[in-house]
Design a protein around this motif. Structure first.
Motif, PDB file in Angstrom:
ATOM      1  N   ARG A  88      -7.152  -2.928  -2.344  1.00  0.00           N
ATOM      2  CA  ARG A  88      -7.157  -2.051  -1.164  1.00  0.00           C
ATOM      3  C   ARG A  88      -8.568  -1.534  -0.875  1.00  0.00           C
ATOM      4  O   ARG A  88      -8.992  -1.490   0.275  1.00  0.00           O
ATOM      5  N   SER A 113       0.813  -1.213   0.000  1.00  0.00           N
ATOM      6  CA  SER A 113       0.000   0.000   0.000  1.00  0.00           C
ATOM      7  C   SER A 113       0.845   1.261   0.000  1.00  0.00           C
ATOM      8  O   SER A 113       0.543   2.220  -0.709  1.00  0.00           O
ATOM      9  N   ALA A 114       1.915   1.263   0.770  1.00  0.00           N
ATOM     10  CA  ALA A 114       2.742   2.472   0.893  1.00  0.00           C
ATOM     11  C   ALA A 114       3.416   2.854  -0.418  1.00  0.00           C
ATOM     12  O   ALA A 114       3.792   4.008  -0.613  1.00  0.00           O
ATOM     13  N   ALA A 115       3.571   1.888  -1.332  1.00  0.00           N
ATOM     14  CA  ALA A 115       4.292   2.152  -2.581  1.00  0.00           C
ATOM     15  C   ALA A 115       3.367   2.523  -3.737  1.00  0.00           C
ATOM     16  O   ALA A 115       3.847   2.870  -4.822  1.00  0.00           O
ATOM     17  N   ASP A 159      -8.146   6.312   1.183  1.00  0.00           N
ATOM     18  CA  ASP A 159      -6.824   6.614   0.652  1.00  0.00           C
ATOM     19  C   ASP A 159      -6.629   6.141  -0.776  1.00  0.00           C
ATOM     20  O   ASP A 159      -5.766   6.661  -1.483  1.00  0.00           O
ATOM     21  N   HIS A 160      -7.406   5.181  -1.226  1.00  0.00           N
ATOM     22  CA  HIS A 160      -7.096   4.545  -2.498  1.00  0.00           C
ATOM     23  C   HIS A 160      -8.160   4.706  -3.583  1.00  0.00           C
ATOM     24  O   HIS A 160      -7.907   4.319  -4.730  1.00  0.00           O
ATOM     25  N   ASP A 191     -10.194  -0.023   2.716  1.00  0.00           N
ATOM     26  CA  ASP A 191      -9.309   1.134   2.737  1.00  0.00           C
ATOM     27  C   ASP A 191      -9.665   2.062   1.568  1.00  0.00           C
ATOM     28  O   ASP A 191      -8.855   2.327   0.685  1.00  0.00           O
ATOM     29  N   HIS A 215       1.263   5.086  -4.412  1.00  0.00           N
ATOM     30  CA  HIS A 215       1.283   6.444  -4.949  1.00  0.00           C
ATOM     31  C   HIS A 215       2.571   6.700  -5.745  1.00  0.00           C
ATOM     32  O   HIS A 215       2.545   7.370  -6.776  1.00  0.00           O
ATOM     33  N   THR A 216       3.670   6.127  -5.273  1.00  0.00           N
ATOM     34  CA  THR A 216       4.922   6.234  -6.033  1.00  0.00           C
ATOM     35  C   THR A 216       4.794   5.503  -7.355  1.00  0.00           C
ATOM     36  O   THR A 216       5.240   5.980  -8.408  1.00  0.00           O
TER      37      THR A 216
END
Length: 454
Positions: free
Chosen positions: A201, A165-167, A209-210, A206, A169-170
């Protein structure tokens, strides 16, 4: 045509004049800008949508039957009994627990995966292994990208590595860069897994955010599918983008999904509907905010309507709408806004759009004159520069100037080989050159690279 035999727009104009209302006053009553009311009255934007006509009928006290409308539907327990204008909803996509069954060619599947091995390594930063898979042929990249997007959208993503999940947006940022730099082999890896990950996600709860990320992924997929002339998947991606953007309440993403739907309607030959979608979205109150991005999105929608006017042969309407978009861009200054939406919005990108619109309106000399006002190096991306040269090539081709057409295509190829080799529009143009006159080694080489000659 109304029941009186008068065009609905003309009937609205006459009634407004009789009531001594200004365009702005009627706009306040109906919720449209004065410019949009004027477009409806003059037929630049066809007055065919029942909801829109009913607004004007109510505001001007015109009997619905005069405009060919039925009386308002009866209500029962607060619900209308009768037709609805709501969008049809696609079933929620299933992106887990599915496997491919009928119709799979395992040999072809293995070949596609092997062709993407090098690209996947590049996209993830892994070292390249020599002596292994053959690099992807540029002429087949479009097909590979379409296949992988289709599988991701249908949930057939077995074996696809999904980033944490943290990756995400990159990864979206890198996918957008792939698009702007025309690295479609890399995009064929990143974009499908973004769609899969976004669904995973949001399905897990979630959504906050997504949802926007998933909508942006579908918007990017729609732009690629339009570019590759894959309309069926394009409609599916565009409608999903719209649904997700509406659920997220993101006005810019909702407007951009409307622009993509208008493009698809135009490509299907539904010019009135394409015009209505684009101009209605451009006049939505959500785009009247103080932010420059909202004005830029409005400009992109008006620009899309201008292109539709060109496709239906309305040169006057095309130029009027393009001038309106150019005025919005001039107000915003020289900066390029919304680079990740319609390729960017600025005075330069509006002028680039004018090149293509003039050509499609049937005036290649005007298209080439418009192109002289564009400095290719000032365009915001490699993708836009490739579009500049292919638009010039199309104008030269329409004018019968073969040598200049080939030189423009070679320039496009120099800047963006994957874009030039993958696009069906380029393949069609090169095929036409092959059969319409003498061929040269240069033309035959280009034809081989785009996959027309094998």
């Amino acid at each position: 045509m109304s029941a009186t035999g008068i065009d609905p727009g003309e009937l609205v104009r006459r009634t407004r004049k009789d009531l001594r209302l200004t365009l702005a006053q009627l706009g306040e009553l109906t919720g449209y800008s004065a410019a949009q009311v004027s477009r409806y009255e003059r037929g630049v934007s066809p007055l065919t949508d029942m909801v829109v006509m009913r607004r004007f009928a109510d505001a001007l006290n015109i009997a619905p039957q005069v405009l060919g409308l039925t009386p308002q539907p009866r209500l029962r327990h607060g619900h209308a009994i009768g037709p609805t204008t709501a969008y049809p909803r696609l079933p929620a996509p299933r992106v887990a627990g599915t496997t491919r069954q009928d119709g799979e060619d395992p040999v072809r599947r293995r070949q596609l995966l092997a062709n993407l091995a090098v690209t996947a390594a590049a996209a993830t930063g892994a070292p390249m292994v020599s002596g292994g898979s053959t690099p992807v042929n540029d002429a087949t990249i479009g097909g590979l990208l379409v296949d992988r997007l289709r599988d991701a959208m249908l949930g057939l993503h077995t074996g696809m590595a999904v980033p944490p999940s943290a990756a995400l947006h990159t990864d979206l940022s890198r996918a957008l860069t792939d698009f702007h730099t025309c690295r479609y082999g890399s995009l064929a890896v990143r974009l499908p897994r973004l769609i899969c990950a976004g669904h995973a996600r949001t399905a897990s709860g979630d959504r906050t955010d997504h949802a926007a990320l998933l909508a942006q992924s579908y918007l990017l997929a729609t732009r690629m599918l339009i570019k590759l002339d894959e309309q069926q998947l394009g409609w599916m991606a565009a409608d999903r983008a719209r649904q997700i953007a509406e659920a997220a309440g993101d006005a810019l993403l909702v407007a951009e999904s409307a622009r993509n739907l208008a493009v698809l309607a135009r490509k299907a030959g539904w010019h009135d509907q394409a015009m209505s979608i684009a101009l209605t979205a451009s006049d939505h109150p959500s785009l009247r905010g103080p932010g420059p991005e909202h004005a830029a999105e409005r400009g992109l929608l008006i620009q899309s309507a201008a292109y539709t006017a060109a496709r239906r042969g309305d040169t006057v309407g095309m130029r009027e709408l393009t001038d309106e978009a150019a005025a919005i861009a001039a107000e915003r200054g020289g900066a390029t806004l919304l680079r990740d939406h319609g390729g960017g919005f600025s005075p330069t990108t509006v002028q680039l759009h004018r090149v293509s619109a003039e050509n499609w309106a049937g005036d290649p000399s005007a298209a080439l004159a418009a192109a002289q006002a564009v400095a290719p190096q000032s365009l915001p991306s490699t993708e836009r520069r490739a579009r500049y040269y292919t638009d010039i090539a199309a104008a030269f081709g329409r004018w019968g100037r073969r040598d200049e057409c080939i030189r423009a295509l070679m320039a496009a190829e120099h800047h963006a080989p994957e874009e030039t080799h993958a696009r069906p529009a380029v393949k069609s143009l090169v095929s036409g050159l092959l059969v319409s006159g003498r061929t040269t080694a240069e033309l035959r080489g280009l034809a081989a690279r785009v996959g027309v000659l094998t």
